[in-house]
Design a protein around this motif. Structure first.
Motif, short mmCIF file in Angstrom:
data_model
loop_
_atom_site.label_atom_id
_atom_site.label_comp_id
_atom_site.label_asym_id
_atom_site.label_seq_id
_atom_site.Cartn_x
_atom_site.Cartn_y
_atom_site.Cartn_z
N GLU A 132 -5.11 5.91 27.77
CA GLU A 132 -4.49 5.09 28.48
C GLU A 132 -4.00 3.63 27.96
O GLU A 132 -2.89 3.26 28.11
N ARG A 133 -4.74 2.83 27.30
CA ARG A 133 -4.25 1.89 26.35
C ARG A 133 -3.28 1.97 25.64
O ARG A 133 -2.04 1.29 25.50
N LEU A 134 -3.24 3.20 24.81
CA LEU A 134 -2.15 3.39 23.87
C LEU A 134 -1.00 3.71 24.59
O LEU A 134 0.12 3.23 24.08
N LEU A 135 -0.98 4.48 25.77
CA LEU A 135 0.39 4.73 26.54
C LEU A 135 0.88 3.38 27.34
O LEU A 135 2.30 3.20 27.13
N ARG A 136 0.10 2.80 27.71
CA ARG A 136 0.37 1.58 28.47
C ARG A 136 0.85 0.35 27.51
O ARG A 136 1.88 -0.31 28.15
N ASP A 137 0.39 0.18 26.44
CA ASP A 137 1.07 -0.83 25.46
C ASP A 137 1.99 -0.43 24.69
O ASP A 137 2.56 -1.20 23.80
N GLY A 138 2.58 0.84 24.89
CA GLY A 138 3.78 1.27 24.05
C GLY A 138 3.24 1.93 22.47
O GLY A 138 4.43 2.25 21.82
N GLN A 139 2.28 2.26 22.44
CA GLN A 139 1.98 2.66 21.04
C GLN A 139 2.22 4.30 21.10
O GLN A 139 2.35 4.69 20.21
N ALA A 140 2.32 4.90 22.25
CA ALA A 140 2.45 6.05 22.66
C ALA A 140 3.56 6.39 23.66
O ALA A 140 3.44 5.38 24.44
N ASP A 141 4.34 7.36 23.71
CA ASP A 141 5.23 7.52 24.91
C ASP A 141 4.86 8.41 25.97
O ASP A 141 5.33 8.47 26.93
N VAL A 142 3.75 9.44 25.47
CA VAL A 142 3.17 10.46 26.22
C VAL A 142 1.83 10.86 26.05
O VAL A 142 1.59 10.66 24.67
N ALA A 143 1.18 11.41 26.78
CA ALA A 143 -0.33 11.37 26.58
C ALA A 143 -0.97 12.87 27.19
O ALA A 143 -0.15 13.29 28.34
N LEU A 144 -1.61 13.45 26.40
CA LEU A 144 -2.41 14.57 27.03
C LEU A 144 -3.98 13.82 27.85
O LEU A 144 -4.55 13.14 26.92
N MET A 145 -3.96 14.05 28.98
CA MET A 145 -5.26 13.43 29.54
C MET A 145 -6.16 14.20 30.27
O MET A 145 -5.65 15.31 30.53
N HIS A 146 -7.27 13.90 30.65
CA HIS A 146 -8.05 14.96 31.45
C HIS A 146 -8.68 14.44 32.86
O HIS A 146 -9.36 13.49 32.69
N TRP A 147 -8.44 14.67 33.91
CA TRP A 147 -9.07 14.50 35.15
C TRP A 147 -10.39 15.22 35.18
O TRP A 147 -10.37 16.45 34.88
N PRO A 148 -11.42 14.72 35.62
CA PRO A 148 -11.69 13.44 36.45
C PRO A 148 -11.90 12.08 35.33
O PRO A 148 -12.25 11.28 35.77
N TYR A 149 -11.79 12.60 33.96
CA TYR A 149 -12.74 11.68 32.92
C TYR A 149 -11.62 10.67 32.48
O TYR A 149 -11.88 9.49 32.41
N ASP A 150 -10.48 10.82 32.57
CA ASP A 150 -9.41 9.84 32.16
C ASP A 150 -8.62 9.24 33.17
O ASP A 150 -8.36 9.98 34.25
N SER A 151 -8.36 7.96 33.36
CA SER A 151 -7.67 7.39 34.54
C SER A 151 -6.17 7.31 34.12
O SER A 151 -5.58 7.08 33.11
N THR A 152 -5.38 8.04 35.20
CA THR A 152 -3.92 8.12 35.10
C THR A 152 -3.21 7.17 35.97
O THR A 152 -1.91 7.54 36.40
#
Length: 284
Positions: A132-152
């Motif tokens: 989430e942090r890396l995607l939000r601050d622009g260090q990444a453009d896209v992410a693989l994340m997992h509900w319910p553990y990661d906040s999207t």
């Protein structure tokens, strides 16, 4: 509200100490205290409860901290992506937790690489809950994340698959031979307390389980009989020989999603998301 004021506020809110926040910002404490006081008067709310011994966030302060982090993250992301665009780079950065979604990631990258206009994809492997942090601050453009553990929250997402969960145990543990267990069985294990993952602020919740940040560390501690964990079933694929995975029949399902900033105008991101959606549709 100025960017500088948000930076001051977020520093104090994260440190909960004016002296440490001032040191972090490279300024003296009195002007920092005056700036926060001025911000509170202008907003007409109290952001911090102050005593001689502590500084705590009010409800209004908690809201501004969440919003302020998002705003500062968006500004940092805009700066990074603008500078990257100026270099002529047309690729993108995909972030995912190390050791997770290995086969899915491989299939996704292969499907995208087959596209005629595919861009180069750099894969950034991170520790737990950093996407989430890396995607939000622009260090990444896209992410693989997992509900319910990661906040999207605040991102656009596309679901790629849903699976059950398993408990990871030392291979010789009495429960390792069972066909399935329940969460109550895992919680009742006196010798294997549940591992503790870091919160978004970097701290750990209270509890007897080991503090862990990645799967390599986690698996070693489970093999030593110090902790256990419940993970998505796909972790079985590359599980160590000295560990066992037992289905947890009442654990919530885990959904893997691909996430990206809603304001993204990147053709490469759009192409990767389309490829991921098609790959998911053909494997369902």
């Amino acid at each position: 509200m100025e960017t500088r004021e948000l930076q001051y506020f977020v520093a104090v809110a994260e440190e909960l100490h004016f002296g440490r926040a001032a040191e972090r910002l490279g300024m003296a404490q009195p002007p920092l205290s005056r700036a926060i006081g001025l911000l509170e008067r202008r907003l007409g709310v109290t952001l911090f409860e102050r005593t001689s011994r502590s500084v705590t966030l009010t409800d209004a302060g908690s809201v501004l901290l969440a919003e302020g982090r998002a705003v500062l993250g968006a500004l940092a992301a805009a700066e990074r992506r603008t500078r990257r665009a100026a270099t002529g780079r047309t690729g993108l950065v995909l972030v995912t937790k190390a050791g997770v979604s290995g086969d899915l990631l491989k299939e996704l990258l292969a499907a995208y690489a087959a596209e005629p206009d595919a861009a180069d994809v750099d894969v950034l492997l991170c520790e737990a809950r950093e996407q989430e942090r890396l995607l939000r601050d622009g260090q990444a453009d896209v992410a693989l994340m997992h509900w319910p553990y990661d906040s999207t929250a605040g991102f656009d997402t596309e679901e790629l698959g849903t699976e059950g969960q398993v408990v990871i145990l030392p291979a010789g543990h009495p429960l390792a031979g069972r066909s399935h267990v329940r969460t109550a069985d895992v919680a009742a294990l006196p010798d294997l307390p549940m591992a503790r993952w870091p919160r978004p602020d970097g701290g750990y919740p209270d509890g007897p389980g080991a503090e862990v940040r990645n799967l390599t560390q986690l698996y070693q501690l489970i093999a030593l009989g110090r902790t256990t964990v419940i993970l998505a079933e796909s972790c079985r694929t590359h599980l160590r020989a000295d560990l066992a995975a037992v289905p947890v029949v009442d654990a919530p399902a885990v959904t893997t999603v691909i996430a990206w900033p809603p304001h993204s105008r990147s053709r490469a991101v759009a192409g990767l998301v389309r490829a991921a959606s098609r790959e998911h549709a053909t494997t369902r």
